[in-house]
Design an enzyme around this catalytic site. Sequence first.
Site, PDB file in Angstrom:
ATOM      1  N   PHE A   1      -9.953  60.984   2.682  1.00  0.00           N
ATOM      2  CA  PHE A   1      -9.750  59.788   1.861  1.00  0.00           C
ATOM      3  C   PHE A   1     -10.027  60.140   0.409  1.00  0.00           C
ATOM      4  CE2 PHE A   1      -9.309  57.297   5.544  1.00  0.00           C
ATOM      5  CZ  PHE A   1      -9.002  55.985   5.187  1.00  0.00           C
TER       6      PHE A   1
ATOM      7  N   LYS B   1     -44.523  56.726  -4.652  1.00  0.00           N
ATOM      8  CA  LYS B   1     -43.673  55.884  -5.484  1.00  0.00           C
ATOM      9  C   LYS B   1     -43.850  56.250  -6.952  1.00  0.00           C
ATOM     10  CE  LYS B   1     -42.894  51.142  -6.972  1.00  0.00           C
ATOM     11  NZ  LYS B   1     -43.364  49.746  -6.914  1.00  0.00           N
TER      12      LYS B   1
ATOM     13  N   ASN C   1     -23.831  54.276  -2.719  1.00  0.00           N
ATOM     14  CA  ASN C   1     -22.616  53.747  -3.324  1.00  0.00           C
ATOM     15  C   ASN C   1     -22.227  52.448  -2.626  1.00  0.00           C
ATOM     16  OD1 ASN C   1     -20.809  54.458  -1.007  1.00  0.00           O
ATOM     17  ND2 ASN C   1     -21.382  56.540  -1.606  1.00  0.00           N
TER      18      ASN C   1
ATOM     19  N   ASP D   1     -21.993  62.896  -3.838  1.00  0.00           N
ATOM     20  CA  ASP D   1     -21.692  64.220  -4.401  1.00  0.00           C
ATOM     21  C   ASP D   1     -22.952  64.903  -4.927  1.00  0.00           C
ATOM     22  OD1 ASP D   1     -18.925  63.992  -3.936  1.00  0.00           O
ATOM     23  OD2 ASP D   1     -18.685  62.816  -5.764  1.00  0.00           O
TER      24      ASP D   1
ATOM     25  N   LYS E   1      -8.492  71.088  -0.238  1.00  0.00           N
ATOM     26  CA  LYS E   1      -9.391  71.010   0.917  1.00  0.00           C
ATOM     27  C   LYS E   1      -8.679  71.280   2.241  1.00  0.00           C
ATOM     28  CE  LYS E   1     -12.693  68.227  -1.579  1.00  0.00           C
ATOM     29  NZ  LYS E   1     -13.765  67.220  -1.542  1.00  0.00           N
TER      30      LYS E   1
ATOM     31  N   LYS F   1      -6.415  67.063  -4.042  1.00  0.00           N
ATOM     32  CA  LYS F   1      -7.448  67.111  -3.006  1.00  0.00           C
ATOM     33  C   LYS F   1      -6.856  67.544  -1.668  1.00  0.00           C
ATOM     34  CE  LYS F   1     -11.246  64.257  -1.187  1.00  0.00           C
ATOM     35  NZ  LYS F   1     -11.921  62.933  -1.283  1.00  0.00           N
TER      36      LYS F   1
END
Length: 402
Positions: free
Chosen positions: A323, A289, A209, A279, A341, A337
């Site tokens: 975060f 490859k 990301n 995730d 959590k 969240k």
Amino acid sequence: MVANKKIVLGVTGGIAAYKACALTSKLTQEGAEVKVIMTESATKFVTPLTFQALSRNPVYTDTFDEKDPLKIAHIDLADWADYIVIAPATANIIGKLANGIADDMLTTTILATKASIFIAPAMNVNMYEHPAVMKHLNTLKKWGYQFIEPNAGYLACGWTGKGRLEEPEIIINVLKEQEAQTKLFSDKKILVSAGPTREKIDPVRYLTNRSTGKMGFSIAEAAANFGAEVTLVAGPVEETLEHRHVKRIDIITAEEMYETMNEQFPLHDIVIMSAAVADYRPKTIHKEKMKKQSGDMKLEMERTKDVLLSLGEKKKEQFLVGFAAETNEPLVNGRKKLKRKNLDAIIVNDVSKQGAGFAGDTNIVTYINRKEQEEMIPLAMKKDIAKEILKRIHRDLKDETN
């Protein structure tokens, strides 16, 4: 709070140099030990003898005037200082520092020091607002230099505007506040995660990301500056951090992040999970490859372990912070969240906003604690956002113990 502190005062060539005399006197009265470095231009406004009398220490004006043959003066001063304060700081000295120029006693000392550096600019309002000066100020801020903003008012040149050196009392208060902050987490061990993870597809490809780790690294650095012993678990990033109170552990995959964070979790008092962990990961990792084929390709994915959820389930005495990078209903999703959590606080940022999110040097966040008290921290450099987050964590910890 500045008693017994070792302060190098850099005085550069501006009319506001006379205020540096008062600053030297007041710092000495507060119990600080002050050593003054003057640029050649500064000596045109105030004599070195004045600062010698006020500080009761020799004044340094020449890199090559080595008073003690057993020491290199600018290195000795750089190592000696707890703080270096440049007041007044002209456009010239700001430009030199931003470009790494070390051509006199003051600039060589600053480039060699590990001390905290405070810059108090003073100049004509048009000079202060010039794009080159603004660019240099921003560069130095990114490097961790701290600024004591000038006042607005009537200037010696006849203009009215921002450019007056801040008063000595205010400068001293800034140093006192800095000194107080260095003790905020002096008895704490803080665990911080930062950056992305990489999930391998084949020997040459991976999924990741846009996280650069800047926010997490800023938090780790600020926590260390606030007195904590810090462990930084970093994904694959280009960011660097050298601090004697920061231990860095490098990982690559979400699985490695899970294992490392869970291993380190019981050893720390505060845990701040700012990493952007994948995730999902490819269900199959190809040993060779993958060759290009005609038509589309489907990549089957499997869920990774939820690092933050696992820490929330194991939490005992730790203060756990997560975060939430969101693009849709950020506060709603952040609050969910927080509860799901078992967090003590969550930092929510809408990464679709200009100035917020990945890769940039700035951010905009909302701090929400377990009492669902929300505090928006407006657009600022990530280094400054990090400090504000830690101050709120310290406050909430203090409230829990009262």
